[in-house]
Every structure is written in structure tokens, then in C-alpha cells.
Design an enzyme around this catalytic site. Structure first.
Site, PDB file in Angstrom:
ATOM      1  N   SER A 156      27.089  11.159 121.571  1.00 61.04           N
ATOM      2  CA  SER A 156      26.112  10.069 121.554  1.00 61.04           C
ATOM      3  C   SER A 156      24.781  10.527 122.141  1.00 61.04           C
ATOM      4  O   SER A 156      24.146  11.453 121.643  1.00 61.04           O
ATOM      5  CB  SER A 156      26.679   8.861 122.296  1.00 61.04           C
ATOM      6  OG  SER A 156      25.834   7.744 122.154  1.00 61.04           O
ATOM      7  N   ASP A 221      30.906   3.007 112.866  1.00 60.84           N
ATOM      8  CA  ASP A 221      30.190   3.021 114.137  1.00 60.84           C
ATOM      9  C   ASP A 221      29.088   1.964 114.097  1.00 60.84           C
ATOM     10  O   ASP A 221      28.146   2.050 113.295  1.00 60.84           O
ATOM     11  CB  ASP A 221      29.581   4.414 114.361  1.00 60.84           C
ATOM     12  CG  ASP A 221      29.075   4.616 115.780  1.00 60.84           C
ATOM     13  OD1 ASP A 221      28.665   3.625 116.401  1.00 60.84           O
ATOM     14  OD2 ASP A 221      29.080   5.765 116.243  1.00 60.84           O
ATOM     15  N   HIS A 250      32.381   3.833 117.785  1.00 64.22           N
ATOM     16  CA  HIS A 250      31.508   4.696 118.570  1.00 64.22           C
ATOM     17  C   HIS A 250      32.219   5.318 119.769  1.00 64.22           C
ATOM     18  O   HIS A 250      31.885   6.443 120.162  1.00 64.22           O
ATOM     19  CB  HIS A 250      30.292   3.892 119.057  1.00 64.22           C
ATOM     20  CG  HIS A 250      29.238   4.732 119.698  1.00 64.22           C
ATOM     21  ND1 HIS A 250      28.465   5.622 118.980  1.00 64.22           N
ATOM     22  CD2 HIS A 250      28.824   4.826 121.006  1.00 64.22           C
ATOM     23  CE1 HIS A 250      27.611   6.223 119.798  1.00 64.22           C
ATOM     24  NE2 HIS A 250      27.814   5.763 121.032  1.00 64.22           N
TER      25      HIS A 250
END
Length: 424
Positions: A156, A221, A250
Site C-alpha cells: 500500500s 480492492d 486491500h
């Protein structure tokens, strides 16, 4: 102005757990150890003195002190440098680190950004860049890990510092982007240009990475759209087969069996990759691209080539550009410069212009192979050379006559050359 916007963006981009899920203590022998906070029992740290975990505190160039965990695997050949995502710290990720260390058979270094966990300071884009640089330096100095044995892993927001460091390491073994982002602003809205307030411009830095890049992303996601991962994979110079986890979100990709299987295969491929095999693969890719566009369109060809098409400077040229007369640098002489300096004929590239003449570099002091004497080199008399030299048919230059010149009215009818006396 841009700096002010960057600080403003940081307030909306970083969410460190509060309070931290662990804290640091010192053992009686002065070593650091990690202890889970009372409010968090998700991680079980090994007892103090356990050789499988080193707790480090490293100082960054921006003055912050960053906490890092080094998990040691005695069977490891590579090291994984893990940059975690937002709203997490090392206490929450320790159990995952242990699983990755065992299942992937790697050493693993994880760290908390400035302002996360037990690290000091406040989080910002440039602080995370300084954080990962300091941790990488620690790996080099304390554990002897070079970039050739290192794989960077960014999850991320961790893809930002990961690609920042990867763009600076030309011999890095590999990169993993787990739910990576194109940039901070592109997470919020779909734009195709850069703003001054944007952070983590991965869309530009991915182009500078010179090692294999594995992209892992969930198709569902809802935080960072799958299009981010897809575009990062397409823009990589050396993309590895991506992993698109169907239905993955995610923060839950680790629970899918394909995650660890695909990641393990990537690690194995990186272990088996040597510098020689990587260079071979790169040259094969360059050759394939050249064949699709025409090898003589590279712009590297010599402008002095007299053939209709420019000449390709590759020894294995098969471009069909009419290089049979001008040659494609297939010179049998040890010195390419020598070929230009001796007979001045382009055919020297394919074979030496003097097949009977045993020259060492085609332009030094030639030795007459028939009489094996050096006197004829200095002899100003033509007959001396004509009587002993076997190189009478050596085109426009006089091998054994001290650099004499042809007469303007040279005779070619009899197949011999009349030589003028040297004037100097």
C-alpha cells in the site's frame, strides 16, 4: 508552496496506530527487546535473548529514530525489506513476518516509519524516504546485505518508500508491490497529471527500477483500485508475472493460498537468477525489440558507412543492409583501430587485407614473412623490396618499403607496382 501542500497531504495520508501495539525495553545485558502492549495481544514476541530476532533503532538523516525488527532465517539466501501499509505497526505485523520468514525461506527486516510504533518524529513522505534509506544502510553495515541479495517489499503506502529506494539501486534483486499506489492523489481521484500537493509519485519512479517487479493486487480492492496495480505492472521495465487475487480486498490478501504460493515462486526465481543470466535475458529482450523494429534503426550506426543503409555495430549482424562490402565489424585483427589505419579498405572487417602478411595489429611495424628481415623496412631502394617481399599486391600501401608513395603514373598492366623513392 509545494512543501506546505505536502505536509497537508501527509495529515490525510498517515494513520499510525494509537496507542502503539508494542514498546521497547532493555534487557540486563543492554540489548533491546520488544514487548506487546497491554491493549494488544495480537503478537507474541520471542523472549529476550532469542537469536531469531534483533531489535534495532537506527537514526535517519532527518534526525528521527526508527525502530526495526530483523528476523533471521539460517537457511536464507536472500533478505526481504518490508515496508508496511498505513494504520499498522510492527506489533501487528510480527506474526506475518514470522510466517513469511519461514515459508519463503528469507531473512526479513521490517521497520516502522517515523511516528509509527516506537519510532520518533512525525510521519511524512520525505521522512519515510529517509527511514528506508537508514534501514537499508543498517542492513549493509550490520548484516552485510548488498543490493544483489535484497528484495524490497512495499504494501500500500509502503510502495512509496520501496520504489524510492528501488529507483536508486541498479543491482537490486527484485521488488514486490502489494496493493501499490500510482500516487497519493490518484487514490482519491482518477487523474492523469501531477499536482504539487501529490505525494508518492510511483507512476514516475517505477520507470527507473531495473530489476524484476512482482505486482500483487486484489480485484475487489475498495481502497486502492486494482487499476493502480495493473498500471504499475505495465509500466515496469522488467515485469514479473502478476498475481491478481480474485475477490481480494486491500488488507486480506495474505489469507489467500495463491498469495504465499506465488510469492514463494518469485523468491525461488530470484534466488536462481544470477548476474550472467539476467544480462543474457536483458540482451535477448533488446535483440527481440531490435528485430521487431529493424536493427539498423537504433541510431548507433556509423555515418561514414557507404552502404545504402546505415551499418549496425553488432558482431552478429544479419540485418541484410548490404553490409557484405562494408562489413559489420567482423574484423579478425586484434585491433579495430588497426584495421582503419592499415589498408583503409572496408573489406578489412571481414578478413585481413593481407592474408599472407603476418601482422600483429595491421598497422604497427610489419615483418616480412618471406625474408624475415627488418632491413627492407628502412631500405629506400625499390628493388630490395621487390626482390624479397611477398606483399606486392597489398593494395595502396607499401608494407615493406618504409612508407614510400606510388608514382602518379603507376603501371598495372603486368600486375606489379613501380615504387618511387621516398622523399623523406
Amino acid at each position: 508552496m509545494g512543501c506546505m501542500f505536502s505536509h497537508l497531504a501527509a495529515k490525510f495520508a498517515f494513520f499510525p496506530p494509537s496507542p502503539p501495539t508494542y514498546h521497547l525495553t532493555k534487557t540486563p545485558d543492554g540489548k533491546l527487546s520488544a514487548v506487546s502492549s497491554a491493549s494488544s495481544s495480537s503478537s507474541t514476541f520471542p523472549s529476550a535473548g532469542d537469536p531469531s530476532l534483533d531489535v534495532k533503532v537506527v537514526k535517519t538523516r532527518r534526525g528521527n529514530k526508527v525502530t526495526a525488527f530483523y528476523l533471521r532465517n539460517p537457511n536464507a539466501r536472500l533478505t526481504l525489506l518490508y515496508s508496511h501499509g498505513n494504520a499498522a505497526d510492527l506489533g501487528q505485523l510480527f506474526d506475518l513476518f514470522v510466517q513469511l520468514k519461514v515459508n519463503l525461506r528469507v531473512n526479513l527486516m521490517g521497520y516502522d516509519y517515523s511516528g509509527y510504533g516506537a519510532s520518533t518524529g512525525k510521519p511524512s513522505e520525505y521522512d519515510t524516504y529517509a527511514d528506508i534509506e537508514a534501514v537499508y544502510e543498517c542492513l549493509q553495515t550490520d548484516y552485510g546485505v548488498g543490493q544483489e541479495d535484497l528484495i524490497l517489499y512495499g504494501q500500500s503506502v509502503g510502495s512509496g518508500p520501496t520504489l524510492h529506494l528501488a529507483s536508486k539501486l541498479p543491482r537490486l534483486r527484485g521488488v514486490v508491490l502489494h496493493s501499490g499506489i500510482l500516487s497519493g492523489l490518484r487514490v482519491l481521484c482518477h487523474v492523469k497529471f501531477k499536482f504539487c500537493c501529490d505525494i508518492y509519485s510511483n507512476v514516475n519512479k517505477i520507470k527507473k527500477v531495473k530489476c524484476p517487479v512482482l505486482v500483487i493486487h486484489g480485484t475487489e480492492d475498495d481502497v486502492v483500485n486494482w487499476l493502480h496495480g495493473n498500471r504499475l505492472w505495465k509500466m515496469a521495465k522488467e515485469p514479473y508475472e502478476p498475481l491478481w487475487i480474485k475477490g481480494g480486498g486491500h488488507c486480506n490478501l495474505e489469507i489467500y493460498p495463491d498469495y504465499i504460493r506465488h510469492l514463494y515462486r518469485f523468491i525461488q526465481d530470484m534466488e536462481n537468477t544470477t548476474t550472467k543470466s539476467r544480462l543474457k535475458k536483458i540482451w535477448q529482450e533488446i535483440r527481440r525489440r531490435d528485430e521487431s523494429t529493424g536493427c539498423c534503426s537504433s541510431g548507433l550506426c556509423r555515418p561514414s558507412c557507404s552502404c545504402p543503409k546505415p551499418r549496425c555495430p553488432k558482431p552478429s549482424c544479419s540485418c541484410g543492409c548490404g553490409c557484405s562490402e562494408c562489413g559489420c565489424f567482423k574484423c579478425s585483427c586484434p585491433s579495430l583501430k588497426g584495421c582503419f589505419s592499415c589498408c583503409k579498405k572496408p573489406s578489412c572487417f571481414s578478413s585481413c587485407c593481407c592474408p599472407k602478411f603476418k601482422c600483429s595489429s595491421c598497422f604497427g611495424k610489419p615483418k616480412c614473412p618471406k625474408c624475415s628481415c627488418w632491413k627492407c623496412l628502412k631500405c629506400p631502394e625499390t628493388e630490395c623490396c621487390r626482390s624479397c617481399c611477398c606483399c606486392l599486391g597489398c593494395f595502396s600501401w607499401l608494407c615493406c618499403c618504409g612508407g614510400g608513395r606510388r608514382k602518379e603514373g603507376e603501371r598495372r598492366g603486368t600486375g606489379t607496382t613501380t615504387v618511387a623513392k621516398s622523399e623523406g
